[in-house]
Design a protein around this motif. Sequence first.
Motif, PDB file in Angstrom:
ATOM      1  N   GLN A  40      -7.355  32.191   4.357  1.00  0.00           N
ATOM      2  CA  GLN A  40      -7.290  31.363   5.784  1.00  0.00           C
ATOM      3  C   GLN A  40      -5.790  30.992   6.065  1.00  0.00           C
ATOM      4  O   GLN A  40      -5.421  31.349   7.311  1.00  0.00           O
ATOM      5  N   ALA A  41      -4.695  30.914   5.307  1.00  0.00           N
ATOM      6  CA  ALA A  41      -3.474  30.702   5.937  1.00  0.00           C
ATOM      7  C   ALA A  41      -2.712  31.833   6.073  1.00  0.00           C
ATOM      8  O   ALA A  41      -1.922  31.877   6.973  1.00  0.00           O
ATOM      9  N   GLU A  75       1.543  36.169   3.883  1.00  0.00           N
ATOM     10  CA  GLU A  75       1.494  34.809   3.962  1.00  0.00           C
ATOM     11  C   GLU A  75       0.399  34.072   2.849  1.00  0.00           C
ATOM     12  O   GLU A  75       0.561  33.118   2.277  1.00  0.00           O
ATOM     13  N   SER A  76      -0.779  35.069   2.845  1.00  0.00           N
ATOM     14  CA  SER A  76      -1.795  34.587   1.731  1.00  0.00           C
ATOM     15  C   SER A  76      -1.223  34.361   0.609  1.00  0.00           C
ATOM     16  O   SER A  76      -1.658  33.586  -0.244  1.00  0.00           O
ATOM     17  N   ASN A  90       0.768  27.052  -4.831  1.00  0.00           N
ATOM     18  CA  ASN A  90      -0.335  26.339  -5.585  1.00  0.00           C
ATOM     19  C   ASN A  90      -0.162  26.669  -7.196  1.00  0.00           C
ATOM     20  O   ASN A  90      -1.121  26.131  -7.922  1.00  0.00           O
ATOM     21  N   VAL A 149      -8.870  29.850   0.936  1.00  0.00           N
ATOM     22  CA  VAL A 149      -8.013  28.788   1.457  1.00  0.00           C
ATOM     23  C   VAL A 149      -6.601  29.818   1.589  1.00  0.00           C
ATOM     24  O   VAL A 149      -6.096  29.388   2.756  1.00  0.00           O
ATOM     25  N   CYS A 150      -6.389  30.490   0.729  1.00  0.00           N
ATOM     26  CA  CYS A 150      -5.135  31.290   0.981  1.00  0.00           C
ATOM     27  C   CYS A 150      -5.155  32.456   2.032  1.00  0.00           C
ATOM     28  O   CYS A 150      -4.518  32.593   2.653  1.00  0.00           O
ATOM     29  N   ARG A 174       1.810  33.758  -0.437  1.00  0.00           N
ATOM     30  CA  ARG A 174       2.703  32.810  -0.405  1.00  0.00           C
ATOM     31  C   ARG A 174       1.977  31.378  -0.622  1.00  0.00           C
ATOM     32  O   ARG A 174       2.278  30.649  -1.333  1.00  0.00           O
ATOM     33  N   ALA A 175       1.081  31.266   0.160  1.00  0.00           N
ATOM     34  CA  ALA A 175       0.365  29.991   0.192  1.00  0.00           C
ATOM     35  C   ALA A 175      -0.358  29.973  -1.250  1.00  0.00           C
ATOM     36  O   ALA A 175      -0.500  28.687  -1.806  1.00  0.00           O
ATOM     37  N   CYS A 176      -0.882  30.935  -2.050  1.00  0.00           N
ATOM     38  CA  CYS A 176      -1.453  30.935  -3.348  1.00  0.00           C
ATOM     39  C   CYS A 176      -0.504  30.628  -4.290  1.00  0.00           C
ATOM     40  O   CYS A 176      -0.534  29.754  -5.172  1.00  0.00           O
ATOM     41  N   ALA A 200      -4.133  32.446   9.628  1.00  0.00           N
ATOM     42  CA  ALA A 200      -3.435  31.425  10.615  1.00  0.00           C
ATOM     43  C   ALA A 200      -2.233  31.902  11.198  1.00  0.00           C
ATOM     44  O   ALA A 200      -1.685  31.559  12.096  1.00  0.00           O
ATOM     45  N   LYS A 201      -1.444  32.571  10.066  1.00  0.00           N
ATOM     46  CA  LYS A 201       0.000  33.058  10.531  1.00  0.00           C
ATOM     47  C   LYS A 201       0.026  34.106  11.516  1.00  0.00           C
ATOM     48  O   LYS A 201       0.790  34.004  12.408  1.00  0.00           O
TER      49      LYS A 201
END
Length: 187
Positions: free
Chosen positions: A175-176, A59-60, A67, A172-173, A62-64, A179-180
């Motif tokens: 943190q994502a 998930e980290s 962007n 931020v990534c 994927r978040a990066c 959160a998952k």
Amino acid sequence: MTFFPAHALPKLRASKFVQAVIASTFVSGLSLAPIGASAQVQSKGYNLPLSLAVEAAQESLRACEANGYKVSVAVVDTAGEMRAFVKGDHSTVHTKTTSFRKAYTVATLGPIFAFDALGVFTEKVRTTPNASALASLPDVILLAGGVAIRARGEIVAAIGVGGAPGGDKDEVCAQAGLAKIKDRLPN
């Protein structure tokens, strides 16, 4: 070159033989002795399941990638052992090291210095004279981009991200990723 009288050779050979036996016994004993530099192993408490570590890392990443950041992600437990690692497509070679070191720093120093985000800790120690001493520890890095994973009120692992254009974006990534999985961690 040393010369020995003929009558001393049997004694010399015996003493050399005895020395060789003692030396080989000593070396054999070393291989059985515990090595101080070996990694710690967590023997009690909550252990982050591999499935959650992998999910947080993915998930980290994927978040990066959403962007446009080419990163790698590491999840490290409090013994300093890597639980999961993903290297994103086209991420550079150094991202493996930086993601590991960010996660390692949070997982191993977070419980001591009471921080959950490496960016916060980095800012806190930036102006202290001890920052260079901390940065000189093996695998510790004072760059933002790592977050703690807590279970039952304790840090049990950390997520580190390396490769975005700035540690704040890495964080931020991370943190994502946290959160998952956060709702599936024991309180």
